[in-house]
Design a protein around this motif. Structure first.
Motif, mmCIF file in Angstrom:
data_model
loop_
_atom_site.group_PDB
_atom_site.id
_atom_site.type_symbol
_atom_site.label_atom_id
_atom_site.label_comp_id
_atom_site.label_asym_id
_atom_site.label_seq_id
_atom_site.Cartn_x
_atom_site.Cartn_y
_atom_site.Cartn_z
ATOM 1 N N CYS A 1 1.259 -3.909 8.129
ATOM 2 C CA CYS A 1 2.592 -3.928 8.744
ATOM 3 C C CYS A 1 3.527 -2.990 7.986
ATOM 4 N N ALA A 2 4.612 -2.595 8.660
ATOM 5 C CA ALA A 2 5.649 -1.773 8.028
ATOM 6 C C ALA A 2 6.994 -2.458 8.235
ATOM 7 N N THR A 3 7.788 -2.530 7.172
ATOM 8 C CA THR A 3 9.050 -3.276 7.223
ATOM 9 C C THR A 3 10.126 -2.558 6.414
ATOM 10 N N VAL A 4 11.369 -2.693 6.887
ATOM 11 C CA VAL A 4 12.531 -2.180 6.157
ATOM 12 C C VAL A 4 13.187 -3.356 5.436
ATOM 13 N N TRP A 5 13.478 -3.177 4.142
ATOM 14 C CA TRP A 5 14.035 -4.248 3.306
ATOM 15 C C TRP A 5 15.330 -3.780 2.651
ATOM 16 N N VAL B 1 18.116 0.207 0.110
ATOM 17 C CA VAL B 1 17.197 0.059 1.255
ATOM 18 C C VAL B 1 15.868 0.761 0.958
ATOM 19 N N LEU B 2 14.782 0.080 1.324
ATOM 20 C CA LEU B 2 13.453 0.655 1.117
ATOM 21 C C LEU B 2 12.510 0.183 2.216
ATOM 22 N N THR B 3 11.367 0.860 2.322
ATOM 23 C CA THR B 3 10.335 0.437 3.272
ATOM 24 C C THR B 3 9.050 0.160 2.501
ATOM 25 N N THR B 4 8.249 -0.774 3.031
ATOM 26 C CA THR B 4 6.910 -0.985 2.487
ATOM 27 C C THR B 4 5.922 -1.084 3.639
ATOM 28 N N CYS B 5 4.695 -0.635 3.376
ATOM 29 C CA CYS B 5 3.559 -0.932 4.242
ATOM 30 C C CYS B 5 2.683 -1.890 3.458
ATOM 31 N N TRP C 1 0.815 -1.209 0.000
ATOM 32 C CA TRP C 1 0.000 0.000 0.000
ATOM 33 C C TRP C 1 0.853 1.266 0.000
ATOM 34 N N ASN C 2 2.088 1.140 0.420
ATOM 35 C CA ASN C 2 2.958 2.320 0.500
ATOM 36 C C ASN C 2 4.399 1.852 0.338
ATOM 37 N N ILE C 3 5.204 2.617 -0.395
ATOM 38 C CA ILE C 3 6.611 2.261 -0.578
ATOM 39 C C ILE C 3 7.448 3.531 -0.426
ATOM 40 N N GLY C 4 8.606 3.405 0.214
ATOM 41 C CA GLY C 4 9.489 4.555 0.404
ATOM 42 C C GLY C 4 10.936 4.133 0.237
ATOM 43 N N ALA C 5 11.751 5.025 -0.329
ATOM 44 C CA ALA C 5 13.159 4.701 -0.591
ATOM 45 C C ALA C 5 14.050 5.488 0.354
ATOM 46 N N SER C 6 15.090 4.845 0.866
ATOM 47 C CA SER C 6 16.049 5.511 1.750
ATOM 48 C C SER C 6 16.733 6.662 1.012
ATOM 49 N N PRO C 7 16.916 7.811 1.688
ATOM 50 C CA PRO C 7 17.603 8.923 1.029
ATOM 51 C C PRO C 7 19.117 8.739 0.970
ATOM 52 N N ALA D 1 -0.078 3.059 8.304
ATOM 53 C CA ALA D 1 -0.603 3.714 7.102
ATOM 54 C C ALA D 1 0.521 4.051 6.138
ATOM 55 N N CYS D 2 1.641 4.576 6.667
ATOM 56 C CA CYS D 2 2.768 4.897 5.786
ATOM 57 C C CYS D 2 4.040 5.053 6.611
ATOM 58 N N VAL D 3 5.172 4.996 5.907
ATOM 59 C CA VAL D 3 6.490 5.201 6.523
ATOM 60 C C VAL D 3 7.157 6.367 5.805
ATOM 61 N N LEU D 4 7.729 7.291 6.584
ATOM 62 C CA LEU D 4 8.377 8.483 6.023
ATOM 63 C C LEU D 4 9.852 8.469 6.398
ATOM 64 N N TRP D 5 10.713 8.615 5.405
ATOM 65 C CA TRP D 5 12.150 8.732 5.664
ATOM 66 C C TRP D 5 12.498 10.182 5.962
#
Length: 388
Positions: free
Chosen positions: A95-99, A79-83, A68-74, A139-143
């Motif tokens: 769930c939220a996880t770092v991959w 490294v990225l996160t997903t919800c 539902w949500n994806i974020g990339a490490s700056p 709901a979401c992960v913010l870097w």
């Protein structure tokens, strides 16, 4: 002046999660997360070759659930996160996880047939879960913007959790928490970490309200009670004007706010005919604003009146050479007018996400629910008008 045609890429699954690979400033690269209930979900790594106008893709397995949500490490490209949703004890939990991407994810993309990675996709390496047993659905992960990749915020139900990532992101500990208090079951829907004020401020949305938070004290600093007539869907900070914030929602409107005076929006746009899911400022030229909606359209607006250069680029007297005289008309320059630059109609389904490239400020991608990713460019005429 002929503009380049859009480039379209189709995923075989439905999708709504899109991000630019923030730490990659040379290659034009986007990450897309799929939403399939029947099959293993995937993350598609989309590389755009702008010289040849073609897309190269790599596919990684995301077996944990629908994204539902994806974020990339700056700071770290891998490294990225997903919800994501998963079923647990016959109920759905978010769930939220770092991959971490496998270190050789991009080998072979140029040598083997381009579909090899899709037939034999590699799996993401799990680094850590951002799950706190006391709190529920993410709901979401913010870097942290422009950070070192060591701090993230997860919005979980009515809590904003600030995490410190240690040991190469394999451990995460909650350093502080902010809680949304009020009547009923309050839940954060979306948030944005401000790149200004030493990254010490956060904006969140719940229902029709937008709130600002000071991350040093985890206390609320402003509240826009009825920012939209219906649910607020997305937020974005102006990269060049520290107090300016854009929002969009289910009332089909896009609004621009000065958070020092939240009684009225500075500007409103009403160009969409259905819910607006995404609003994004261009990272370099903040007059360029993208909005994506479930009316199947993506709109690029030139919001120059509320940008950091409302008069265009002004020429100082010092910059004039000896032979040049400043014309009186140059001195009193009229502010440029706001306009819709272009409406993009390559999608046939709800457009849930739009993102600017982190490598090319004139290029952007949009994603609709049917799995169609479209890459477009700012029209050349506008690009040269801004630059020259």
């Amino acid at each position: 002046m002929e503009d380049d045609a859009p480039v379209i890429y189709g995923l075989e699954f439905q999708a709504r999660a899109l991000t630019a690979q923030t730490a990659e400033t040379d290659a034009i690269r986007f990450l897309v997360g799929t939403q399939s209930l029947k099959f293993d979900n995937q993350i598609h790594i989309i590389d755009f070759d702008d010289e040849n106008n073609i897309i190269n893709k790599n596919v990684l397995l995301h077996q944990a659930g629908e994204i539902w949500n994806i974020g990339a490490s700056p700071a770290d490209k891998a490294v990225l996160t997903t919800c994501y949703n998963k079923t647990c004890d016959s109920r759905v939990v978010s769930c939220a996880t770092v991959w971490r991407m496998p270190c050789d994810w991009d080998t072979g993309s140029s040598h083997e047939s381009p579909d090899d990675s899709a037939h034999n996709p590699q799996t993401l390496e799990l680094l850590c879960h951002l799950n706190d047993s006391a709190h529920g659905n993410a709901a979401c992960v913010l870097w942290e913007p422009m950070g070192d990749g060591k701090r993230v915020i997860s919005l979980v139900d009515n809590h904003a959790l600030l995490w410190d990532l240690q040991e190469s992101s394999t451990q995460a500990t909650v350093s502080s928490t902010a809680t949304l208090e009020g009547k009923g079951q309050l839940r954060f829907t979306v948030g944005k970490w401000s790149p200004h004020h030493n990254c010490s401020q956060l904006a969140t949305a719940n229902d029709m309200a937008i709130r600002g938070w000071d991350l040093r004290t985890m206390s609320q600093i402003y509240c826009i009670e009825n920012a939209h007539g219906q649910l607020v869907r997305d937020l974005d900070f102006n990269p060049n004007r520290q107090y300016y914030l854009a929002s969009c929602g289910d009332d089909c409107k896009v609004r621009f706010w000065d958070v020092r005076n939240v009684q009225e929006p500075v500007k409103s746009l009403e160009e969409h005919s259905h819910w607006v899911w995404s609003v994004r400022y261009n990272h370099s030229h903040d007059q360029l604003v993208l909005t994506a909606s479930s009316d199947s359209r993506l709109i690029l607006s030139n919001m120059v009146s509320i940008s950091s250069e409302p008069f265009g680029q002004l020429v100082d007297d010092e910059e004039l050479s000896d032979g040049e005289d400043a014309q009186p008309s140059d001195k009193i320059k009229e502010p440029l007018t706001d306009s819709v630059v272009s409406t993009y109609e390559e999608h046939e389904d709800s457009v849930y996400a739009a993102e600017w490239s982190s490598a090319d400020p004139w290029l952007f991608a949009s994603l609709s629910y049917d799995g169609r990713l479209v890459i477009n460019r700012v029209p050349r005429a506008l690009k040269y008008r801004i630059l020259l």
